[in-house]
Design an enzyme around this catalytic site. Structure first.
Site, PDB file in Angstrom:
ATOM      1  N   PRO A   1      -0.788   0.185  -3.990  1.00  0.00           N
ATOM      2  CA  PRO A   1      -1.833   1.075  -4.503  1.00  0.00           C
ATOM      3  C   PRO A   1      -2.177   2.198  -3.532  1.00  0.00           C
ATOM      4  O   PRO A   1      -2.039   2.059  -2.310  1.00  0.00           O
ATOM      5  CB  PRO A   1      -3.051   0.141  -4.675  1.00  0.00           C
ATOM      6  CG  PRO A   1      -2.539  -1.254  -4.432  1.00  0.00           C
ATOM      7  CD  PRO A   1      -1.336  -1.112  -3.572  1.00  0.00           C
TER       8      PRO A   1
ATOM      9  N   TYR B   1      -2.198  -0.025  10.736  1.00  0.00           N
ATOM     10  CA  TYR B   1      -2.324  -0.466   9.345  1.00  0.00           C
ATOM     11  C   TYR B   1      -1.102  -0.031   8.546  1.00  0.00           C
ATOM     12  O   TYR B   1      -0.510  -0.829   7.807  1.00  0.00           O
ATOM     13  CB  TYR B   1      -3.599   0.080   8.703  1.00  0.00           C
ATOM     14  CG  TYR B   1      -3.668  -0.219   7.226  1.00  0.00           C
ATOM     15  CD1 TYR B   1      -3.893  -1.521   6.784  1.00  0.00           C
ATOM     16  CD2 TYR B   1      -3.455   0.765   6.265  1.00  0.00           C
ATOM     17  CE1 TYR B   1      -3.917  -1.826   5.433  1.00  0.00           C
ATOM     18  CE2 TYR B   1      -3.482   0.480   4.917  1.00  0.00           C
ATOM     19  CZ  TYR B   1      -3.718  -0.828   4.504  1.00  0.00           C
ATOM     20  OH  TYR B   1      -3.732  -1.127   3.162  1.00  0.00           O
TER      21      TYR B   1
ATOM     22  N   SER C   1       0.857  -1.187   0.000  1.00  0.00           N
ATOM     23  CA  SER C   1       0.000   0.000   0.000  1.00  0.00           C
ATOM     24  C   SER C   1       0.886   1.227   0.000  1.00  0.00           C
ATOM     25  O   SER C   1       2.017   1.190   0.492  1.00  0.00           O
ATOM     26  CB  SER C   1      -0.883   0.010   1.254  1.00  0.00           C
ATOM     27  OG  SER C   1      -1.552   1.255   1.400  1.00  0.00           O
TER      28      SER C   1
ATOM     29  N   LYS D   1       1.736  -2.417   6.572  1.00  0.00           N
ATOM     30  CA  LYS D   1       2.093  -2.334   5.162  1.00  0.00           C
ATOM     31  C   LYS D   1       3.540  -1.880   4.969  1.00  0.00           C
ATOM     32  O   LYS D   1       4.175  -2.208   3.956  1.00  0.00           O
ATOM     33  CB  LYS D   1       1.114  -1.410   4.425  1.00  0.00           C
ATOM     34  CG  LYS D   1      -0.270  -2.032   4.252  1.00  0.00           C
ATOM     35  CD  LYS D   1      -0.215  -3.352   3.493  1.00  0.00           C
ATOM     36  CE  LYS D   1      -1.580  -3.924   3.198  1.00  0.00           C
ATOM     37  NZ  LYS D   1      -1.540  -5.190   2.445  1.00  0.00           N
TER      38      LYS D   1
END
Length: 258
Positions: free
Chosen positions: A188, A158, A145, A162
């Site tokens: 992404p 989070y 991410s 990532k």
């Protein structure tokens, strides 16, 4: 390169295959003639996806799997390797839960993100990489991410998970030097999938608000990129890709109409 299909008749494992990027990858790879081993927690969705993919001339095998369960991961991959050679691994299973300050964070959400996004990726990779090393071929796609490189407010755990995916992708490439195995971290930005709905406990209005006023990435956009990366010639290893919608330039810099 875009017109060359170097992955036809290969076999790909996709985790988290029944929604979002994982599901889009299943369709995109099937269109390229790639045989599929699809893994996800929801058995009914797996069955529906397998039925939908019957329009393609590829083999599709499915396994109900929660990547957090190490014993089940090892059991599933023992069965996989009794029947298949795995050429491609897409470590897609992952999630975000909550958006708030660390001092208000829910411990159970932290544990689920860490156990899925980091430990689950490690469990699956540990099951696959020795076999890829034996065959001296393979391509691992880790779904990271933009949050793995740029921390945003409320993202804390989070983003940390990532960031670990980013670091582990680099580590895998280092560990696999001298082999023909390639590792790619696909990172992404804002993509309209079930991601935000899961993050906000199924609150549709809160999830929809994330994507208001601009065109986000779609799961299909990301799957198209993954097919492109997989199709690179054997001497080309695309290690890191940061991909955002044109309206977005960082997690916190995003142009919305009106």
């Amino acid at each position: 390169m875009a017109n060359t299909n170097r992955i036809k008749n290969k076999t790909a494992v996709v985790t988290g295959a029944t929604s979002g990027i994982g599901q889009a990858c299943a369709y995109a790879l099937a269109e390229q003639g790639v045989n599929l081993i699809l893994m996800a927690r929801r058995e009914e969705r797996l069955a529906d996806l397998k039925a939908a993919l019957s329009q393609y001339s590829v083999d599709v095998d499915t396994y109900v799997l929660d990547v957090r369960e190490l014993d089940k991961v090892n059991q599933v991959f023992a069965d996989v390797y009794a029947k298949h050679q795995v050429d491609i691994l897409i470590n897609n299973a992952g999630l975000a839960l909550g958006l708030g300050n660390i001092d208000e964070g829910r411990i159970e959400q932290w544990e689920q993100m860490i156990d899925t996004n980091i430990k689950g990726l490690l469990y699956v990779s540990r099951a696959v990489i020795p076999k890829m090393r034996e065959q001296n071929s393979g391509h691992i796609i880790n779904i990271g991410s933009m949050a793995g490189g740029i921390t945003y407010p409320g993202g804390n755990v989070y983003c940390a998970s990532k960031s670990a995916v980013h670091t582990l992708s680099e580590a895998m490439n280092l560990d696999l030097v001298g082999t023909e195995i390639r590792v790619s971290n696909i990172a992404p930005g804002a993509a309209e999938t079930e991601f935000s709905k899961v993050r906000f406990d199924g609150n549709d209005s809160q999830a929809d608000a994330v994507y208001e006023g601009f065109q986000p990435l779609s799961a299909e956009d990301i799957a198209d990129l993954i097919v492109y990366v997989l199709n690179a010639p054997a001497h080309v290893n695309i290690q890191q890709v940061l991909m955002m919608p044109t309206a977005q330039r960082s997690p916190t810099v995003l142009h919305r109409d009106n």
